[in-house]
Write a protein that holds these residues in place. Sequence first.
Motif, PDB file in Angstrom:
ATOM      1  N   ALA A 140       0.847  -1.191   0.000  1.00 43.66           N
ATOM      2  CA  ALA A 140       0.000   0.000   0.000  1.00 43.66           C
ATOM      3  C   ALA A 140       0.884   1.244   0.000  1.00 43.66           C
ATOM      4  CB  ALA A 140      -0.910  -0.015   1.215  1.00 43.66           C
ATOM      5  N   PRO A 141       0.441   2.354  -0.604  1.00 42.64           N
ATOM      6  CA  PRO A 141      -0.821   2.496  -1.328  1.00 42.64           C
ATOM      7  C   PRO A 141      -0.704   2.138  -2.808  1.00 42.64           C
ATOM      8  CG  PRO A 141       0.257   4.612  -1.223  1.00 42.64           C
ATOM      9  CD  PRO A 141       1.180   3.636  -0.519  1.00 42.64           C
ATOM     10  N   TRP A 142       0.463   1.591  -3.202  1.00 42.22           N
ATOM     11  CA  TRP A 142       0.736   1.388  -4.623  1.00 42.22           C
ATOM     12  C   TRP A 142      -0.091   0.282  -5.245  1.00 42.22           C
ATOM     13  CZ3 TRP A 142       2.706   5.723  -5.410  1.00 42.22           C
ATOM     14  CH2 TRP A 142       3.606   6.292  -4.511  1.00 42.22           C
ATOM     15  N   ARG A 143      -0.743  -0.537  -4.419  1.00 33.64           N
ATOM     16  CA  ARG A 143      -1.606  -1.580  -4.981  1.00 33.64           C
ATOM     17  C   ARG A 143      -2.780  -0.986  -5.740  1.00 33.64           C
ATOM     18  NH1 ARG A 143      -3.328  -3.613   0.953  1.00 33.64           N
ATOM     19  NH2 ARG A 143      -1.062  -3.758   0.935  1.00 33.64           N
ATOM     20  N   TRP A 144      -3.065   0.310  -5.479  1.00 39.22           N
ATOM     21  CA  TRP A 144      -4.139   0.990  -6.193  1.00 39.22           C
ATOM     22  C   TRP A 144      -3.655   1.678  -7.462  1.00 39.22           C
ATOM     23  CZ3 TRP A 144      -8.914  -0.136  -4.781  1.00 39.22           C
ATOM     24  CH2 TRP A 144      -9.138  -0.563  -3.477  1.00 39.22           C
ATOM     25  N   ALA A 145      -2.355   1.618  -7.750  1.00 38.15           N
ATOM     26  CA  ALA A 145      -1.799   2.315  -8.909  1.00 38.15           C
ATOM     27  C   ALA A 145      -2.423   1.864 -10.233  1.00 38.15           C
ATOM     28  CB  ALA A 145      -0.275   2.147  -8.943  1.00 38.15           C
ATOM     29  N   PRO A 146      -2.673   0.553 -10.449  1.00 40.11           N
ATOM     30  CA  PRO A 146      -3.337   0.174 -11.707  1.00 40.11           C
ATOM     31  C   PRO A 146      -4.704   0.826 -11.889  1.00 40.11           C
ATOM     32  CG  PRO A 146      -2.319  -1.745 -10.699  1.00 40.11           C
ATOM     33  CD  PRO A 146      -2.231  -0.634  -9.691  1.00 40.11           C
ATOM     34  N   LEU A 147      -5.435   0.980 -10.792  1.00 38.13           N
ATOM     35  CA  LEU A 147      -6.735   1.648 -10.890  1.00 38.13           C
ATOM     36  C   LEU A 147      -6.547   3.123 -11.210  1.00 38.13           C
ATOM     37  CD1 LEU A 147      -9.792   1.445 -10.632  1.00 38.13           C
ATOM     38  CD2 LEU A 147      -9.559   1.902  -8.177  1.00 38.13           C
ATOM     39  N   TRP A 148      -5.545   3.756 -10.598  1.00 41.12           N
ATOM     40  CA  TRP A 148      -5.261   5.158 -10.920  1.00 41.12           C
ATOM     41  C   TRP A 148      -4.921   5.307 -12.406  1.00 41.12           C
ATOM     42  CZ3 TRP A 148      -1.193   5.635  -6.403  1.00 41.12           C
ATOM     43  CH2 TRP A 148      -1.858   5.526  -5.188  1.00 41.12           C
ATOM     44  N   ALA A 149      -4.091   4.400 -12.920  1.00 41.28           N
ATOM     45  CA  ALA A 149      -3.701   4.458 -14.332  1.00 41.28           C
ATOM     46  C   ALA A 149      -4.912   4.256 -15.233  1.00 41.28           C
ATOM     47  CB  ALA A 149      -2.639   3.398 -14.625  1.00 41.28           C
ATOM     48  N   LEU A 150      -5.820   3.369 -14.828  1.00 39.04           N
ATOM     49  CA  LEU A 150      -7.039   3.147 -15.613  1.00 39.04           C
ATOM     50  C   LEU A 150      -7.889   4.402 -15.641  1.00 39.04           C
ATOM     51  CD1 LEU A 150      -9.015   1.336 -17.133  1.00 39.04           C
ATOM     52  CD2 LEU A 150      -9.909   0.573 -14.914  1.00 39.04           C
ATOM     53  N   ILE A 151      -8.025   5.063 -14.506  1.00 37.04           N
ATOM     54  CA  ILE A 151      -8.821   6.296 -14.449  1.00 37.04           C
ATOM     55  C   ILE A 151      -8.206   7.367 -15.348  1.00 37.04           C
ATOM     56  CG2 ILE A 151      -9.538   8.197 -12.944  1.00 37.04           C
ATOM     57  CD1 ILE A 151      -9.783   6.142 -10.682  1.00 37.04           C
ATOM     58  N   VAL A 152      -6.880   7.506 -15.305  1.00 42.59           N
ATOM     59  CA  VAL A 152      -6.201   8.476 -16.168  1.00 42.59           C
ATOM     60  C   VAL A 152      -6.455   8.155 -17.628  1.00 42.59           C
ATOM     61  CG1 VAL A 152      -3.946   9.324 -16.919  1.00 42.59           C
ATOM     62  CG2 VAL A 152      -4.420   9.049 -14.481  1.00 42.59           C
ATOM     63  N   ARG A 190      -0.385   3.794 -18.251  1.00 46.75           N
ATOM     64  CA  ARG A 190      -0.549   2.349 -18.036  1.00 46.75           C
ATOM     65  C   ARG A 190       0.644   1.535 -18.507  1.00 46.75           C
ATOM     66  NH1 ARG A 190      -4.055   3.649 -22.362  1.00 46.75           N
ATOM     67  NH2 ARG A 190      -3.605   2.515 -24.291  1.00 46.75           N
ATOM     68  N   THR A 191       1.640   2.176 -19.097  1.00 42.81           N
ATOM     69  CA  THR A 191       2.843   1.457 -19.527  1.00 42.81           C
ATOM     70  C   THR A 191       4.067   2.000 -18.788  1.00 42.81           C
ATOM     71  OG1 THR A 191       3.023   2.963 -21.446  1.00 42.81           O
ATOM     72  CG2 THR A 191       1.926   0.846 -21.788  1.00 42.81           C
ATOM     73  N   LEU A 192       4.544   3.157 -19.202  1.00 44.56           N
ATOM     74  CA  LEU A 192       5.744   3.725 -18.607  1.00 44.56           C
ATOM     75  C   LEU A 192       5.555   4.007 -17.114  1.00 44.56           C
ATOM     76  CD1 LEU A 192       8.613   4.713 -19.344  1.00 44.56           C
ATOM     77  CD2 LEU A 192       7.621   6.990 -19.693  1.00 44.56           C
ATOM     78  N   GLY A 193       4.418   4.572 -16.749  1.00 44.16           N
ATOM     79  CA  GLY A 193       4.184   4.908 -15.349  1.00 44.16           C
ATOM     80  C   GLY A 193       4.169   3.688 -14.448  1.00 44.16           C
ATOM     81  N   LEU A 194       3.372   2.676 -14.819  1.00 48.52           N
ATOM     82  CA  LEU A 194       3.310   1.466 -14.006  1.00 48.52           C
ATOM     83  C   LEU A 194       4.627   0.693 -14.060  1.00 48.52           C
ATOM     84  CD1 LEU A 194      -0.293   0.141 -14.756  1.00 48.52           C
ATOM     85  CD2 LEU A 194       0.512   1.391 -12.743  1.00 48.52           C
ATOM     86  N   GLY A 195       5.321   0.776 -15.188  1.00 50.46           N
ATOM     87  CA  GLY A 195       6.612   0.097 -15.290  1.00 50.46           C
ATOM     88  C   GLY A 195       7.647   0.689 -14.362  1.00 50.46           C
ATOM     89  N   ILE A 196       7.727   2.014 -14.330  1.00 46.19           N
ATOM     90  CA  ILE A 196       8.672   2.673 -13.421  1.00 46.19           C
ATOM     91  C   ILE A 196       8.328   2.355 -11.972  1.00 46.19           C
ATOM     92  CG2 ILE A 196       9.446   4.928 -12.577  1.00 46.19           C
ATOM     93  CD1 ILE A 196       9.208   5.964 -15.440  1.00 46.19           C
ATOM     94  N   LEU A 197       7.037   2.356 -11.652  1.00 40.04           N
ATOM     95  CA  LEU A 197       6.617   2.026 -10.288  1.00 40.04           C
ATOM     96  C   LEU A 197       7.048   0.605  -9.918  1.00 40.04           C
ATOM     97  CD1 LEU A 197       5.088   2.579  -7.675  1.00 40.04           C
ATOM     98  CD2 LEU A 197       2.989   1.869  -8.843  1.00 40.04           C
ATOM     99  N   ALA A 198       6.881  -0.339 -10.840  1.00 39.34           N
ATOM    100  CA  ALA A 198       7.292  -1.720 -10.574  1.00 39.34           C
ATOM    101  C   ALA A 198       8.788  -1.814 -10.326  1.00 39.34           C
ATOM    102  CB  ALA A 198       6.882  -2.617 -11.743  1.00 39.34           C
ATOM    103  N   LEU A 199       9.579  -1.071 -11.087  1.00 40.19           N
ATOM    104  CA  LEU A 199      11.029  -1.088 -10.890  1.00 40.19           C
ATOM    105  C   LEU A 199      11.413  -0.485  -9.541  1.00 40.19           C
ATOM    106  CD1 LEU A 199      12.269  -0.082 -14.471  1.00 40.19           C
ATOM    107  CD2 LEU A 199      12.266  -2.350 -13.419  1.00 40.19           C
ATOM    108  N   VAL A 200      10.727   0.577  -9.150  1.00 43.03           N
ATOM    109  CA  VAL A 200      10.989   1.188  -7.844  1.00 43.03           C
ATOM    110  C   VAL A 200      10.643   0.214  -6.722  1.00 43.03           C
ATOM    111  CG1 VAL A 200      10.281   3.020  -6.257  1.00 43.03           C
ATOM    112  CG2 VAL A 200      10.696   3.554  -8.668  1.00 43.03           C
TER     113      VAL A 200
END
Length: 216
Positions: A140-152, A190-200
Amino acid sequence: MRQRRRTFMIGGTGLVLCGMLGMLQFSVPGLGPVIGILVDVVFAAAVLLFAIGLSRAASVVARRPLGVAALAVVALLPLLVRAIQPILPTMDAATFDAGLDAYREAETILTAVFFVNLLVSLAAALLASLQIARAAVVPAPWRWAPLWALIVSVVAAVVPQILFAAAGSSGAQAFAEVALLLGAVGFLARTLGLGILALVLAARLRSDSVDVYRSA
């Protein structure tokens, strides 16, 4: 922990690569279609890796069937749509010359495919996002990041349509660049943003593992 870190690292690298290739897709003359296929393939591989994980504990949905199925649809639907495109009718001069009935039939089929693709992809993405949050594998709170990316992504797709409707046919051209920019933002979220988050997150998992080892 190690398998989860590797899953996040490999999957995140794949999503970052998707974002970078997507930015090149329309800037390299003649290679747009090839890059588009490559983006879909890499995206599918990355999402499927996140779904299955290198171990059960590394899966972002803990390998729950509903979550894995939703992510599989998110991953494979773009490839499926691309695969059936050659057999779909086209809205070109030849179709118009074939007669009004043929033109209307082609329009009906293409419209149906568009809305089915839209509804299925949105439903799968929403379900996958909720399953990721529910599984609590991602901290948490990054488990909600895919939903944030979907909303964007949804906002980036809807806002241009509202602008075009408000402007009418005479002023639609003025919003064309805005629509392209928002579309790029939605794609990169949904690509670069979530990818960078996964690497972090992968880097944080590695740091945590090192700290535990040292304290032992």
